[in-house]
Every structure is written in structure tokens, then in C-alpha cells.
Design a protein around this motif. Structure first.
Motif, PDB file in Angstrom:
ATOM      1  N   LEU A 250      -7.307  -4.678  17.259  1.00  0.00           N
ATOM      2  CA  LEU A 250      -7.079  -3.287  16.843  1.00  0.00           C
ATOM      3  C   LEU A 250      -7.982  -2.866  15.682  1.00  0.00           C
ATOM      4  N   ASP A 251      -8.564  -3.818  14.982  1.00  0.00           N
ATOM      5  CA  ASP A 251      -9.432  -3.549  13.832  1.00  0.00           C
ATOM      6  C   ASP A 251      -8.761  -2.581  12.859  1.00  0.00           C
ATOM      7  N   PRO A 252      -7.575  -2.924  12.353  1.00  0.00           N
ATOM      8  CA  PRO A 252      -6.851  -1.996  11.477  1.00  0.00           C
ATOM      9  C   PRO A 252      -7.578  -1.755  10.164  1.00  0.00           C
ATOM     10  N   GLN A 253      -7.473  -0.538   9.666  1.00  0.00           N
ATOM     11  CA  GLN A 253      -8.067  -0.191   8.376  1.00  0.00           C
ATOM     12  C   GLN A 253      -7.226  -0.738   7.233  1.00  0.00           C
ATOM     13  N   SER A 254      -5.925  -0.761   7.420  1.00  0.00           N
ATOM     14  CA  SER A 254      -5.030  -1.334   6.415  1.00  0.00           C
ATOM     15  C   SER A 254      -3.750  -1.794   7.083  1.00  0.00           C
ATOM     16  N   ILE A 255      -3.153  -2.828   6.514  1.00  0.00           N
ATOM     17  CA  ILE A 255      -1.826  -3.305   6.923  1.00  0.00           C
ATOM     18  C   ILE A 255      -1.068  -3.616   5.637  1.00  0.00           C
ATOM     19  N   GLU A 256      -0.139  -2.756   5.274  1.00  0.00           N
ATOM     20  CA  GLU A 256       0.644  -2.919   4.057  1.00  0.00           C
ATOM     21  C   GLU A 256       2.054  -3.400   4.390  1.00  0.00           C
ATOM     22  N   PHE A 257       2.650  -4.160   3.467  1.00  0.00           N
ATOM     23  CA  PHE A 257       4.044  -4.535   3.648  1.00  0.00           C
ATOM     24  C   PHE A 257       4.855  -4.046   2.461  1.00  0.00           C
ATOM     25  N   MET A 258       6.127  -3.804   2.693  1.00  0.00           N
ATOM     26  CA  MET A 258       7.013  -3.379   1.614  1.00  0.00           C
ATOM     27  C   MET A 258       8.438  -3.785   1.943  1.00  0.00           C
ATOM     28  N   GLU A 259       9.132  -4.230   0.914  1.00  0.00           N
ATOM     29  CA  GLU A 259      10.530  -4.597   1.073  1.00  0.00           C
ATOM     30  C   GLU A 259      11.423  -3.362   0.902  1.00  0.00           C
ATOM     31  N   ARG A 260      12.626  -3.457   1.423  1.00  0.00           N
ATOM     32  CA  ARG A 260      13.530  -2.308   1.445  1.00  0.00           C
ATOM     33  C   ARG A 260      13.860  -1.812   0.036  1.00  0.00           C
ATOM     34  N   ASP A 261      14.035  -2.706  -0.917  1.00  0.00           N
ATOM     35  CA  ASP A 261      14.495  -2.252  -2.227  1.00  0.00           C
ATOM     36  C   ASP A 261      13.463  -1.371  -2.919  1.00  0.00           C
ATOM     37  N   ILE A 262      12.160  -1.665  -2.729  1.00  0.00           N
ATOM     38  CA  ILE A 262      11.135  -0.839  -3.370  1.00  0.00           C
ATOM     39  C   ILE A 262      11.021   0.509  -2.653  1.00  0.00           C
ATOM     40  N   VAL A 263      11.281   0.521  -1.350  1.00  0.00           N
ATOM     41  CA  VAL A 263      11.301   1.782  -0.602  1.00  0.00           C
ATOM     42  C   VAL A 263      12.442   2.673  -1.089  1.00  0.00           C
ATOM     43  N   ASP A 264      13.611   2.096  -1.309  1.00  0.00           N
ATOM     44  CA  ASP A 264      14.750   2.867  -1.815  1.00  0.00           C
ATOM     45  C   ASP A 264      14.458   3.423  -3.212  1.00  0.00           C
ATOM     46  N   SER A 265      13.859   2.592  -4.057  1.00  0.00           N
ATOM     47  CA  SER A 265      13.530   3.043  -5.410  1.00  0.00           C
ATOM     48  C   SER A 265      12.503   4.165  -5.384  1.00  0.00           C
ATOM     49  N   SER A 266      11.529   4.038  -4.492  1.00  0.00           N
ATOM     50  CA  SER A 266      10.503   5.065  -4.365  1.00  0.00           C
ATOM     51  C   SER A 266      11.119   6.388  -3.914  1.00  0.00           C
ATOM     52  N   ALA A 267      12.043   6.314  -2.963  1.00  0.00           N
ATOM     53  CA  ALA A 267      12.702   7.525  -2.474  1.00  0.00           C
ATOM     54  C   ALA A 267      13.481   8.215  -3.597  1.00  0.00           C
ATOM     55  N   GLU A 268      14.176   7.427  -4.390  1.00  0.00           N
ATOM     56  CA  GLU A 268      14.945   7.987  -5.508  1.00  0.00           C
ATOM     57  C   GLU A 268      14.008   8.605  -6.549  1.00  0.00           C
ATOM     58  N   TYR A 269      12.903   7.938  -6.822  1.00  0.00           N
ATOM     59  CA  TYR A 269      11.946   8.408  -7.828  1.00  0.00           C
ATOM     60  C   TYR A 269      11.271   9.705  -7.384  1.00  0.00           C
ATOM     61  N   VAL A 284      17.229  -1.132   8.398  1.00  0.00           N
ATOM     62  CA  VAL A 284      15.879  -1.658   8.164  1.00  0.00           C
ATOM     63  C   VAL A 284      15.856  -2.456   6.865  1.00  0.00           C
ATOM     64  N   GLY A 285      15.212  -3.635   6.921  1.00  0.00           N
ATOM     65  CA  GLY A 285      15.098  -4.482   5.733  1.00  0.00           C
ATOM     66  C   GLY A 285      13.678  -4.678   5.247  1.00  0.00           C
ATOM     67  N   GLY A 286      12.690  -4.386   6.094  1.00  0.00           N
ATOM     68  CA  GLY A 286      11.291  -4.567   5.710  1.00  0.00           C
ATOM     69  C   GLY A 286      10.392  -3.716   6.581  1.00  0.00           C
ATOM     70  N   TYR A 287       9.207  -3.417   6.064  1.00  0.00           N
ATOM     71  CA  TYR A 287       8.309  -2.494   6.760  1.00  0.00           C
ATOM     72  C   TYR A 287       6.877  -3.025   6.776  1.00  0.00           C
ATOM     73  N   ILE A 288       6.169  -2.649   7.837  1.00  0.00           N
ATOM     74  CA  ILE A 288       4.717  -2.769   7.897  1.00  0.00           C
ATOM     75  C   ILE A 288       4.161  -1.358   8.086  1.00  0.00           C
ATOM     76  N   LEU A 289       3.159  -1.009   7.307  1.00  0.00           N
ATOM     77  CA  LEU A 289       2.485   0.281   7.424  1.00  0.00           C
ATOM     78  C   LEU A 289       1.046   0.011   7.854  1.00  0.00           C
ATOM     79  N   VAL A 290       0.689   0.458   9.041  1.00  0.00           N
ATOM     80  CA  VAL A 290      -0.623   0.171   9.637  1.00  0.00           C
ATOM     81  C   VAL A 290      -1.418   1.458   9.769  1.00  0.00           C
ATOM     82  N   THR A 291      -2.688   1.394   9.437  1.00  0.00           N
ATOM     83  CA  THR A 291      -3.598   2.526   9.669  1.00  0.00           C
ATOM     84  C   THR A 291      -4.749   2.074  10.554  1.00  0.00           C
TER      85      THR A 291
END
Length: 474
Positions: A250-269, A284-291
Motif C-alpha cells: 500500500l506504500d502508506p504515507q503514515s501509520i500512527e497508533f494511539m491508545e484509548r486514554d489519550i484519545v479521550d483526553s484529546s476529545a475533552e481538551y 474501542v481500545g486502540g487505533y491505527i490512523l493510516v494515510t
């Protein structure tokens, strides 16, 4: 401990005459910001003077004066570092390059741009786009200087596809500690011409010379890009999908990972929930963000279908297309805010940006959380799943500063041991500064560490340039 001299009134007057009164400060007039970088837990030290030169000749005159009088000089860009690299441990002079902020010229035939080191990353990226080009390195702190990025070999989210800052430096002008001006590299894409002093200077964190001009490689700007959120039951399941995504062509430009707790904190912020927390009835407990990026929308849609198939086979609850410009903006704003969120919620922070083989990310994350629990430290993490570069934060709101530093050190010792066991490296993109020296020494061994020190001695016999950093034990 090296013996340095103090700045006399005569030397202060000479420095002021080199850069001009408006670009000079000393004593009580020095802004406190020049005493530290963005990680204040690593300490601060006020310099005796700050100079902001405008060109190579002024830098040369400053370095010659300081070298002749045995005055320590700490080079500083925007000050966005995270390992104490721009902290003037021995006082002396802070040489800030942020007045040298001009984009000098484009060479459209050879796809490169010549700039001064104080150009900010965000400004170079935007200006390149105006020329139909892309500057691929994409470190998280967009206001950092490109000279600082080169000095630390910064990486960023697009490194999995395009590489790090090192891969885009074609040539530079450097002022040595003696004041001598040296040209390194050429505007060519390959060389087999002796030792690469250019690449030795990249990542040397201002300990070998002062970069005053850079020629950076550019690429044609991809016409299309698409981002996708892949939600999983937990972070380990999410991370396990990364090697399979990379193997899918797929030759991804980026593949980021994030845990649920930082996503919740980001949403609150941020005041809005961008990443879904429940998908198709699953928590959901974890995420991959692919571009994915390319020049043809149809091709991207074909690759997106493959990504969806791989993701679902790996346990993703869904593969969500970030297809609206407003949503795309919100998603990446949320991702970019993670460190800011942690800082806003936390009294004391220490950080490591280890890099491990991609298939060892989950093992290291699990180990880091166990180590944190063992030493009474909250661990928060996110990072670049595509290249194995992890940002691990030790966080505490209920310890004294002394208690925090003691516990964080124990976490670091155990975590770096685990990193070495997994054949990783101490830093993937934030560099060493003075905060990570002992871990670098342990990681590379005495022979390699000694050779680094010997190189420093050749370039800087008096040890005046950014003393106490990387491999310098003054």
C-alpha cells in the motif's frame, strides 16, 4: 569539568558590535526562555548573553571571538527540543539562529530549495506547496526550525514512506568552532566521494558546527491523499496489524497508533469527539490512523479496498474513511494535540522516544506500562507505528519533583534495557541532548561512545560548542 572563561565587558561589547544592539542581550536583559527547551524537567541555566546573527559571516565572527577567549556557545533554533539539547549548561553565549529565516531560492530543475536554518518547518512546507512541491519531513512541532530538525535528524509521521530529515539534506554551509566556514555536500542525489562530513553534521545537535545555510531536496506534491481510522479492541491488536499493512503493497504515507486514554483526553481538551469510541457495538481500545497518498484518486480507492480487507482480517471493527476536509482537519488536529493534552493534564513529565522493530512495538508498550506500574508512574503513549518510533511519557500529578525524577529515572533504566533487548535504539527523532547521554552510552557501548567523543574533539578541540551534550562529558 572544563574551565571556561566569563564574558568581560569588552567581549560583550564586541559581540554586540557583531550583531547589532537589537540582536543582542546580556545579564538581566536575557529572556528566561533561552535557559531551557520544551522539556523543563531537564533543568535550566541562564546564559550570560544571547546573540541573533543574520548571516554566515556574523556567525563566523562570533565563533572566532568565543573560541579565542574560551567562551562556551550553545546553538539554538526555535527551542522546541525535548531533551535539553539547547540548554546552556555552562552559561556563556546562546547563539540563536531564528533571525536567519529566509527562503533564499528554488531550483525547479533539480527539485531543491536553499534556505537559512531559522526557517520554520511550517513556513517551508507551505512555501513548497505554493511551488507545487512537497517537503516530506513532517515532525510534530511545526513551528520548529528546519536547522533544528537537521541538527536532531527529526523524523515525523511521514517517515515510514519518505524517510527522515537526513534524507532531504543535499548541502549545507557550516561554521566550525574556530570560525572557519565550510561548504558540505552538493545539489546532487548521490556521492561516493570520501567520508560524508555532511551526514556526520546531520544529527550532531550543534556539537560539531553551526549550520548557517541548507539546500533541501523536494518532491512533486502528491495530488491525492486519503486517511483512514482503524479501531480495534485494544492497542496490542491494533499494533499487530501494522506489519501486515506494510506488507500489503500500500506504500502508506503514515501509520500512527494511539491508545484509548489519550484519545479521550484529546476529545475533552478539544471539546469534540473525533475518534469513535464505540464502533458497530464494540468498545474501542486502540487505533491505527493510516494515510495513503498518490497522484490518482482511482488508484487510491483500489489501495483503500486492500487496506479495508487487511484491516478487517486483522480484527479492525471497521475501516473508516476520513473523506471530508473538515473531518480530516479535525482528525489530524486531534493527533497533533496529544503532547499538548498530556502537558495540560500533568504536573511533571519525562519522555522517551525509543525506536524498536515494528513487530516489537506491542511487546515494548506492554513492558513500558508494567514498568511504570512497578515504579508508581502513569505511562501514556502514542507514536509512529509505521517505523517503530514510540513516544512514551512518564506522568505524575501526586509526587514531588524529587520523587518524580527518582521514579522516572528507574522507569527509564528499565525501559531502555527492554529497548536494547528488542534491538531498538535510544532515540528515533528527538535526539540525545544532555538528558539521554547515559542511556546512549549504555546502548552503543564504550567503544562507539568513545569514537563519538573523539570526533567531537577533532571538530572542537576546546570543547566550546554546546558542551555537555550527546557524547561530551565535560
Amino acid at each position: 569539568m572544563a574551565e571556561y572563561n566569563k564574558l568581560t565587558p569588552e567581549l560583550l561589547a564586541e559581540l554586540e558590535s557583531i550583531v547589532g544592539t537589537e540582536n543582542f542581550s546580556a545579564g538581566d536583559d536575557v529572556n528566561e526562555d533561552y535557559s531551557h527547551d520544551e522539556m523543563p524537567i531537564y533543568g535550566s541555566q541562564m546564559p550570560e548573553a544571547v546573540v541573533l546573527p543574520n548571516n554566515t559571516q556574523e556567525v563566523s565572527a562570533i565563533m572566532k571571538l568565543c573560541n579565542e577567549n574560551n567562551i562556551p556557545v550553545t546553538v539554538r533554533g526555535a527551542g522546541t527540543g525535548l531533551c535539553g539539547g539547547s540548554t546552556p549548561l555552562h552559561g556563556g553565549v546562546v547563539l540563536c539562529t531564528m533571525n536567519m529565516n529566509q527562503i533564499l531560492s528554488y531550483d525547479m530543475n533539480n527539485l531543491c530549495v536553499t534556505i537559512q536554518p531559522g526557517v520554520r518547518l511550517c513556513d517551508l512546507a507551505a512555501d513548497a506547496l505554493d511551488h507545487g512541491l512537497m517537503y516530506p519531513p513532517d515532525p510534530g512541532e511545526k513551528t520548529g526550525s528546519v536547522g533544528g530538525n537537521v541538527s536532531t535528524n527529526a523524523g515525523g509521521m511521514r517517515a515510514v514512506k519518505y524517510g527522515t530529515t537526513r534524507d532531504y539534506v543535499l548541502a549545507m554551509t557550516v561554521v566550525l568552532p574556530s570560525g572557519e566556514i565550510m561548504e558540505l555536500g552538493r545539489s546532487v542525489t548521490k556521492t561516493s566521494s570520501g567520508y560524508s562530513l555532511l551526514h556526520l553534521m546531520i544529527g550532531s545537535e550543534g556539537t560539531l558546527g553551526v549550520i548557517t545555510e541548507l539546500t533541501m531536496k523536494l518532491i512533486p506534491n502528491p495530488k491525492e491523499d486519503m486517511s483512514f481510522i482503524l479501531p480495534f479492541v485494544d492497542i496490542n491488536t491494533a499494533i499487530s496489524a501494522v506489519p501486515k499493512i506494510k506488507l500489503a503493497g500500500l506504500d502508506p504515507q503514515s501509520i500512527e497508533f494511539m491508545e484509548r486514554d489519550i484519545v479521550d483526553s484529546s476529545a475533552e481538551y478539544l471539546g469534540r469527539q473525533v475518534f469513535p469510541i464505540n464502533v458497530n457495538g464494540n468498545e474501542v481500545g486502540g487505533y491505527i490512523l493510516v494515510t495513503l497518498s498518490g497522484n490518482d484518486a482511482d488508484e487510491l480507492y483500489q489501495r483503500a479496498e486492500v487496506l479495508a480487507e487487511v484491516g478487517m482480517d486483522c480484527g479492525a471493527f471497521d475501516v473508516l474513511v476520513v473523506d471530508q476536509p473538515s473531518l480530516k482537519k479535525d482528525v489530524w488536529a486531534a493527533r497533533s494535540a496529544f503532547l499538548t493534552v498530556i502537558e495540560a493534564e500533568t504536573k511533571y513529565i519525562d519522555e522517551m522516544d525509543v525506536v524498536v522493530p515494528v513487530d516489537k512495538i506491542a511487546e515494548f508498550l506492554e513492558s513500558a506500562h508494567k514498568i511504570g506500574k512497578k515504579h508508581g508512574m502513569r505511562i501514556r503513549s502514542f507514536g509512529h507505528a509505521g517505523d517503530g518510533n514510540l513516544h512514551i511519557y512518564c506522568c505524575s500529578n501526586n509526587k514531588t519533583e524529587e520523587e518524580f525524577k527518582a521514579a522516572a529515572k528507574l522507569v527509564m533504566i528499565d525501559s531502555y534495557k527492554k529497548c536494547a533487548e528488542l534491538k531498538g535504539q535510544v532515540s528515533g527523532e528527538h535526539a540525545i541532548g544532555h538528558a539521554k547521554k547515559e542511556y546512549l552510552r549504555e546502548s552503543v557501548g564504550e567503544t562507539a561512545y568513545g569514537l563519538m567523543g573523539a570526533i567531537k574533539q577533532v571538530f572542537d578541540p576546546k570543547g566550546i560548542l554546546n558542551p555537555g551534550k550527546v557524547c561530551n562529558d565535560l
